[in-house]
Design an enzyme around this catalytic site. Structure first.
Site, PDB file in Angstrom:
ATOM      1  N   HIS A  27     -46.135 -15.915   5.926  1.00 50.72           N
ATOM      2  CA  HIS A  27     -46.134 -17.253   5.993  1.00 50.72           C
ATOM      3  C   HIS A  27     -47.122 -17.957   6.748  1.00 50.72           C
ATOM      4  O   HIS A  27     -46.734 -18.400   7.939  1.00 50.72           O
ATOM      5  CB  HIS A  27     -44.910 -17.804   5.908  1.00 50.72           C
ATOM      6  CG  HIS A  27     -44.955 -19.340   5.288  1.00 50.72           C
ATOM      7  ND1 HIS A  27     -44.264 -19.754   4.178  1.00 50.72           N
ATOM      8  CD2 HIS A  27     -45.326 -20.482   5.909  1.00 50.72           C
ATOM      9  CE1 HIS A  27     -44.533 -20.963   4.067  1.00 50.72           C
ATOM     10  NE2 HIS A  27     -45.092 -21.795   5.041  1.00 50.72           N
ATOM     11  N   HIS A  29     -51.058 -20.673   6.384  1.00 47.05           N
ATOM     12  CA  HIS A  29     -51.891 -21.323   5.460  1.00 47.05           C
ATOM     13  C   HIS A  29     -53.497 -21.540   5.910  1.00 47.05           C
ATOM     14  O   HIS A  29     -53.554 -20.904   7.228  1.00 47.05           O
ATOM     15  CB  HIS A  29     -51.304 -22.689   5.584  1.00 47.05           C
ATOM     16  CG  HIS A  29     -49.936 -23.073   5.469  1.00 47.05           C
ATOM     17  ND1 HIS A  29     -49.332 -22.813   4.116  1.00 47.05           N
ATOM     18  CD2 HIS A  29     -49.083 -23.420   6.212  1.00 47.05           C
ATOM     19  CE1 HIS A  29     -48.111 -23.185   4.366  1.00 47.05           C
ATOM     20  NE2 HIS A  29     -47.646 -23.547   5.629  1.00 47.05           N
ATOM     21  N   TYR A  45     -49.826 -36.023   3.771  1.00 40.89           N
ATOM     22  CA  TYR A  45     -50.443 -35.935   5.183  1.00 40.89           C
ATOM     23  C   TYR A  45     -51.916 -35.413   5.218  1.00 40.89           C
ATOM     24  O   TYR A  45     -52.146 -34.713   4.340  1.00 40.89           O
ATOM     25  CB  TYR A  45     -49.468 -35.044   5.904  1.00 40.89           C
ATOM     26  CG  TYR A  45     -49.410 -33.475   5.561  1.00 40.89           C
ATOM     27  CD1 TYR A  45     -50.360 -32.571   6.277  1.00 40.89           C
ATOM     28  CD2 TYR A  45     -48.555 -33.222   5.006  1.00 40.89           C
ATOM     29  CE1 TYR A  45     -50.173 -31.274   5.807  1.00 40.89           C
ATOM     30  CE2 TYR A  45     -48.505 -31.790   4.477  1.00 40.89           C
ATOM     31  CZ  TYR A  45     -49.560 -30.920   4.749  1.00 40.89           C
ATOM     32  OH  TYR A  45     -49.487 -29.514   4.528  1.00 40.89           O
ATOM     33  N   ARG A 120     -45.803 -21.253  -5.807  1.00 43.91           N
ATOM     34  CA  ARG A 120     -44.700 -22.061  -5.064  1.00 43.91           C
ATOM     35  C   ARG A 120     -44.450 -23.266  -5.725  1.00 43.91           C
ATOM     36  O   ARG A 120     -45.143 -24.280  -6.049  1.00 43.91           O
ATOM     37  CB  ARG A 120     -45.538 -22.284  -3.516  1.00 43.91           C
ATOM     38  CG  ARG A 120     -44.321 -22.985  -2.537  1.00 43.91           C
ATOM     39  CD  ARG A 120     -45.263 -23.441  -1.280  1.00 43.91           C
ATOM     40  NE  ARG A 120     -44.280 -23.442  -0.267  1.00 43.91           N
ATOM     41  CZ  ARG A 120     -44.627 -24.405   0.722  1.00 43.91           C
ATOM     42  NH1 ARG A 120     -45.821 -25.039   0.912  1.00 43.91           N
ATOM     43  NH2 ARG A 120     -43.998 -24.397   1.879  1.00 43.91           N
ATOM     44  N   ARG A 126     -40.576 -35.346   1.424  1.00 47.22           N
ATOM     45  CA  ARG A 126     -41.686 -36.075   2.233  1.00 47.22           C
ATOM     46  C   ARG A 126     -43.024 -35.088   1.860  1.00 47.22           C
ATOM     47  O   ARG A 126     -44.008 -35.738   2.328  1.00 47.22           O
ATOM     48  CB  ARG A 126     -41.446 -35.792   3.538  1.00 47.22           C
ATOM     49  CG  ARG A 126     -41.195 -34.595   4.092  1.00 47.22           C
ATOM     50  CD  ARG A 126     -40.844 -34.367   5.753  1.00 47.22           C
ATOM     51  NE  ARG A 126     -40.284 -33.156   5.907  1.00 47.22           N
ATOM     52  CZ  ARG A 126     -41.237 -32.106   6.056  1.00 47.22           C
ATOM     53  NH1 ARG A 126     -42.344 -32.051   6.193  1.00 47.22           N
ATOM     54  NH2 ARG A 126     -40.903 -30.677   6.429  1.00 47.22           N
ATOM     55  N   TYR A 153     -39.339 -23.937  -1.844  1.00 43.54           N
ATOM     56  CA  TYR A 153     -39.222 -24.602  -0.460  1.00 43.54           C
ATOM     57  C   TYR A 153     -38.513 -25.894  -0.845  1.00 43.54           C
ATOM     58  O   TYR A 153     -38.599 -26.797  -1.657  1.00 43.54           O
ATOM     59  CB  TYR A 153     -40.659 -25.123   0.232  1.00 43.54           C
ATOM     60  CG  TYR A 153     -40.546 -25.701   1.485  1.00 43.54           C
ATOM     61  CD1 TYR A 153     -39.617 -25.212   2.362  1.00 43.54           C
ATOM     62  CD2 TYR A 153     -41.592 -26.468   1.943  1.00 43.54           C
ATOM     63  CE1 TYR A 153     -39.590 -25.749   3.756  1.00 43.54           C
ATOM     64  CE2 TYR A 153     -41.580 -26.850   3.356  1.00 43.54           C
ATOM     65  CZ  TYR A 153     -40.473 -26.630   4.309  1.00 43.54           C
ATOM     66  OH  TYR A 153     -40.433 -27.047   5.434  1.00 43.54           O
ATOM     67  N   HIS A 177     -38.218 -20.583   4.705  1.00 42.64           N
ATOM     68  CA  HIS A 177     -37.621 -21.099   6.012  1.00 42.64           C
ATOM     69  C   HIS A 177     -36.192 -21.184   5.963  1.00 42.64           C
ATOM     70  O   HIS A 177     -35.365 -22.099   6.589  1.00 42.64           O
ATOM     71  CB  HIS A 177     -38.379 -22.476   6.498  1.00 42.64           C
ATOM     72  CG  HIS A 177     -39.817 -22.564   6.364  1.00 42.64           C
ATOM     73  ND1 HIS A 177     -40.398 -21.563   6.621  1.00 42.64           N
ATOM     74  CD2 HIS A 177     -40.569 -23.593   5.979  1.00 42.64           C
ATOM     75  CE1 HIS A 177     -41.907 -21.758   6.510  1.00 42.64           C
ATOM     76  NE2 HIS A 177     -41.911 -23.071   6.106  1.00 42.64           N
ATOM     77  N   ASP A 245     -46.114 -19.345  10.084  1.00 41.98           N
ATOM     78  CA  ASP A 245     -46.421 -20.482   9.799  1.00 41.98           C
ATOM     79  C   ASP A 245     -47.421 -21.454  10.170  1.00 41.98           C
ATOM     80  O   ASP A 245     -47.642 -22.730  10.235  1.00 41.98           O
ATOM     81  CB  ASP A 245     -45.185 -21.593  10.037  1.00 41.98           C
ATOM     82  CG  ASP A 245     -45.198 -23.228   9.138  1.00 41.98           C
ATOM     83  OD1 ASP A 245     -45.629 -22.894   7.865  1.00 41.98           O
ATOM     84  OD2 ASP A 245     -44.724 -23.978   9.686  1.00 41.98           O
ATOM     85  N   ASN A 250     -47.701 -30.923  10.083  1.00 43.55           N
ATOM     86  CA  ASN A 250     -46.456 -31.797  10.345  1.00 43.55           C
ATOM     87  C   ASN A 250     -45.758 -31.736  11.601  1.00 43.55           C
ATOM     88  O   ASN A 250     -44.624 -32.388  11.598  1.00 43.55           O
ATOM     89  CB  ASN A 250     -45.602 -32.010   9.012  1.00 43.55           C
ATOM     90  CG  ASN A 250     -46.481 -32.358   7.997  1.00 43.55           C
ATOM     91  OD1 ASN A 250     -47.052 -33.337   7.941  1.00 43.55           O
ATOM     92  ND2 ASN A 250     -46.207 -31.774   6.798  1.00 43.55           N
TER      93      ASN A 250
END
Ligand code: 0GY
Length: 301
Positions: A27, A29, A45, A120, A126, A153, A177, A245, A250
């Protein structure tokens, strides 16, 4: 363009834990760079650029071999940065994309050829505007013939409402997660137990024992998260994955050190057998099954 959270660690520690050969960071990005791969207009974001070259540097520094790169909400449904990272990875990265149900077959086949193996579905309020469940079901239908799986997620309080929908998904479902438990509660809390039961009752459910840096309330070295991860690794040794991750979108409380994240692995997977399943056997089965088939026929070393 300024990021609206902390940048990733410039100089993570070399971990003491030596990952088994062939370990997969399942996991992570890639973000941008924005000049080449602009961020989505609808993003919630703005990330720091985190290009593929930096991800490869981190992989090597941590002693890992492969990556599973997950499309994040800041790139919306434009998977260009992800696909670019996959095609230049020499087969060492596979991907999880975010798609529209009306995507063409040709586009889907291109993604598959580049190394995408999953879609996904993001339910975190948020991060994304809500998508009707019928749309997700249509996407599940579209990917069925490619044999892709589905990564979901969500946050723990939303699971109860999602269970009937999740159980309808006709594929392997990987929960990001650990379903985001509230670690101020004990693992015996009904929210976490609901997630454990979902995993127990449905053999097609897997989870990532990742993101202690997000779930912690105490901060590094994240001792408050370890009991949750360990329970899942020990109960479902063949259906767990692990990831850094990176670059931790964030994160506002602190900058995670990925070397420290790797050093948590032996605390959550206590034996070499559990570590091998978590880091090698499970992600290989899900993302590189053809290599397992070839090596069992003696076609690979
Ligand atoms: C993660 C977690 C987060 C962000 C995203 O798609 C995303 O933007 O997944 C988060 O903010 O919790 O896994 O990267």
């Amino acid at each position: 363009m300024d990021a609206d959270y902390l940048p990733f660690h410039p100089n993570p520690a070399k971990p003491s834990f030596v990952a088994p050969p062939g370990a997969v960071d399942a996991h992570c990005h890639v973000f941008g760079p924005a000049v080449t791969f602009p961020y989505a207009a609808e993003r919630k974001y703005t990330p720091c650029d985190a290009p593929k070259s930096k991800l490869v540097e981190l992989r090597d520094h941590l002693g890992f071999s492969r990556n599973v790169i997950v499309q994040a909400s800041c790139h919306g449904r434009n998977n260009a940065a992800l696909l670019d990272a996959l095609v230049s990875s020499n087969g060492l990265a596979r991907g999880v994309a975010v798609i529209d149900p009306d995507i063409s077959d040709i586009e889907l086949e291109k993604m598959d050829a580049a190394g995408v193996r999953a879609v996904r579905f993001n339910f975190v309020k948020r991060l994304v505007d809500s998508t009707p469940k019928e749309i997700f079901l249509r996407i599940a239908d579209r990917i069925a013939k490619l044999g892709w799986h589905i990564v979901v997620y969500f946050e723990a309080p939303d699971l109860e409402e999602l269970v009937p929908f999740l159980k309808k998904l006709p594929a392997i479902v990987v929960v990001d997660h650990m379903g985001r438990p509230d670690v101020l509660n004990n693992p015996s809390h009904p929210d976490f137990q609901r997630f454990v039961k979902l995993m127990e009752d449905n053999q097609n459910f897997w989870t990532k024992v990742s993101c202690p840096e997000r779930l912690t309330t105490q901060g590094p070295p994240y001792d408050d998260v370890i009991p949750f991860s360990r329970i899942l690794v020990e109960m479902f040794p063949d259906r767990v994955l692990w990831g850094t991750d990176w670059p931790h979108p964030n994160m506002k409380s602190h900058v995670p050190d990925e070397g420290m994240l790797v050093d948590i692995i032996p605390k959550i997977a206590k034996t070499t057998e559990l570590q091998h399943k978590l880091l090698v056997a499970n992600p290989m089965r899900l993302y590189w099954p053809e290599e397992i088939a070839a090596s069992s026929k003696g076609l690979l070393p």
